[in-house]
Design an enzyme around this catalytic site. Structure first.
Site, PDB file in Angstrom:
ATOM      1  NE  ARG A 158      -3.379  -2.443   2.827  1.00 25.89           N
ATOM      2  CZ  ARG A 158      -2.979  -3.576   3.405  1.00 25.89           C
ATOM      3  NH1 ARG A 158      -1.743  -3.655   3.896  1.00 25.89           N
ATOM      4  NH2 ARG A 158      -3.796  -4.606   3.512  1.00 25.89           N
ATOM      5  CE  LYS A 182      -5.595  -1.178   5.296  1.00 27.57           C
ATOM      6  NZ  LYS A 182      -6.924  -1.567   4.774  1.00 27.57           N
ATOM      7  CG  HIS A 250      -5.218  -0.420  -3.472  1.00 24.30           C
ATOM      8  ND1 HIS A 250      -4.497  -0.311  -2.299  1.00 24.30           N
ATOM      9  CD2 HIS A 250      -6.058  -1.476  -3.292  1.00 24.30           C
ATOM     10  CE1 HIS A 250      -4.894  -1.249  -1.450  1.00 24.30           C
ATOM     11  NE2 HIS A 250      -5.826  -1.974  -2.025  1.00 24.30           N
ATOM     12  NE  ARG A 253      -3.247  -4.710  -0.913  1.00 19.29           N
ATOM     13  CZ  ARG A 253      -2.456  -5.311  -0.028  1.00 19.29           C
ATOM     14  NH1 ARG A 253      -1.149  -5.180  -0.136  1.00 19.29           N
ATOM     15  NH2 ARG A 253      -2.955  -6.037   0.953  1.00 19.29           N
ATOM     16  CG  HIS A 276      -5.762  -9.724   2.170  1.00 15.05           C
ATOM     17  ND1 HIS A 276      -6.184 -10.281   0.977  1.00 15.05           N
ATOM     18  CD2 HIS A 276      -5.557  -8.403   1.911  1.00 15.05           C
ATOM     19  CE1 HIS A 276      -6.228  -9.342   0.046  1.00 15.05           C
ATOM     20  NE2 HIS A 276      -5.860  -8.204   0.583  1.00 15.05           N
ATOM     21  CE1 TYR A 285      -7.256  -8.713  -6.248  1.00 12.12           C
ATOM     22  CE2 TYR A 285      -7.263  -9.458  -3.967  1.00 12.12           C
ATOM     23  CZ  TYR A 285      -7.012  -8.478  -4.905  1.00 12.12           C
ATOM     24  OH  TYR A 285      -6.556  -7.245  -4.501  1.00 12.12           O
TER      25      TYR A 285
END
Length: 306
Positions: A158, A182, A250, A253, A276, A285
């Site tokens: 990111r 994150k 993004h 990504r 994730h 996806y």
């Protein structure tokens, strides 16, 4: 600017500064999140009537809802959701610190949206190459921008994660890099050869000598760490140089995820690569996994009844 206006701005600055400090100390949020929430809180405070401190103390649910409806009316769902999250955090701060007597979080309306409704859009390898080719490797800025784009494309980072990479995060001997994700999560990822070479070219022939701990910094004095918005601006500049409409960082990504799937990687492997925390984030996806979708597709009727 009038004296009353200047005084009101000073009050807003003070409230936002205390809010940001609370987010750091009490919530333990990342610098990028604190910055984002602070900006949204400032917009909310600027919308209130002067003086700001008195307006905050008299704040009610009607004002909160009115601001959100007016501010989010013409914005994308993703932008509106980010504002909702930030304003809710600000209202929790106001209640926790005694600015308001009752919690007003419930007055912030939710934004309609459906998880997994969108289709992730990757880029062709040729497009990624065009973006990288816009970086002039004979210049300091070009070497820096190329290293940034490669981190986005090869590791699927990111923008804020690229901005937070520090000089000590790269283990050159082991060929690994530590990523601050994150929720202050730390992950060690293998460092691809081309990414490592681009970072070395920037660090050894161009990066200015400065006290900034992050790898990437501004090109002019006073040297500062690049922000997440600066990473997005670099992506936008590469798009213009490649003759493309603006593409968000993004998208690179998404490109990595779709390439991994089409190369035979499983969903858990893709989720691990993108770091994730929830498998549901990876499941989107499935929409671009041609091999899986081909198994689900029913044969097209030919009309042959024999």
């Amino acid at each position: 600017m009038s004296m009353d206006s200047a005084a009101s701005d000073a009050v807003v600055d003070a409230i936002v500064a205390e809010f940001r400090l609370w987010l750091e100390r009490e919530r333990g949020l990342s610098a990028a999140t604190v910055c984002c929430y602070g900006k949204q809180a400032r917009k909310f405070l600027s919308w209130l009537p002067d003086p700001a401190d008195s307006a905050v103390q008299q704040l009610d649910s009607t004002q909160v809802t009115s601001f959100m409806v007016a501010y989010c009316r013409d914005r994308k769902a993703s932008s509106a959701k980010a504002t909702v999250t930030a304003v809710r955090a600000f209202l929790r701060y106001l209640h926790a610190t005694g600015w308001v007597r009752v919690s007003l979080v419930g007055a912030v309306p939710a934004v309609a949206g459906w998880r997994l409704a969108s289709l992730p859009k990757g880029l062709d390898a040729a497009v990624v190459t065009r973006l990288l080719d816009t970086c002039d490797r004979d210049t300091f800025v070009g070497r820096r921008d190329r290293a940034i784009l490669l981190l986005l494309a090869r590791l699927g980072l990111r923008g804020a994660e690229v901005a937070d990479v520090r000089v000590g995060d790269v283990d050159w001997r082991a060929g690994e890099i530590t990523i601050r994700g994150k929720g202050n999560r730390l992950d060690r990822l293998p460092l691809p050869i081309d990414v490592g070479e681009a970072m070395v070219a920037y660090l050894t022939a161009g990066r200015p000598v400065c006290d900034t701990r992050t790898v990437f910094c501004t090109a002019r004095k006073p040297y500062r760490r690049l922000s997440a918005s600066a990473i997005r601006a670099i992506m936008g500049r590469a798009c213009r140089g490649a003759g493309l409409t603006r593409i968000g960082a993004h998208r690179l990504r998404h490109t990595l995820a779709t390439e991994m799937l089409r190369a035979g990687s499983s969903f858990p492997e893709v989720g691990q690569g993108l770091r994730h925390r929830n498998n549901l984030a990876t499941s989107i996806y499935a929409k671009v996994d041609d091999n899986v979708l081909r198994m689900l597709a029913r044969p097209w009727p030919t009309g042959d009844r024999s």
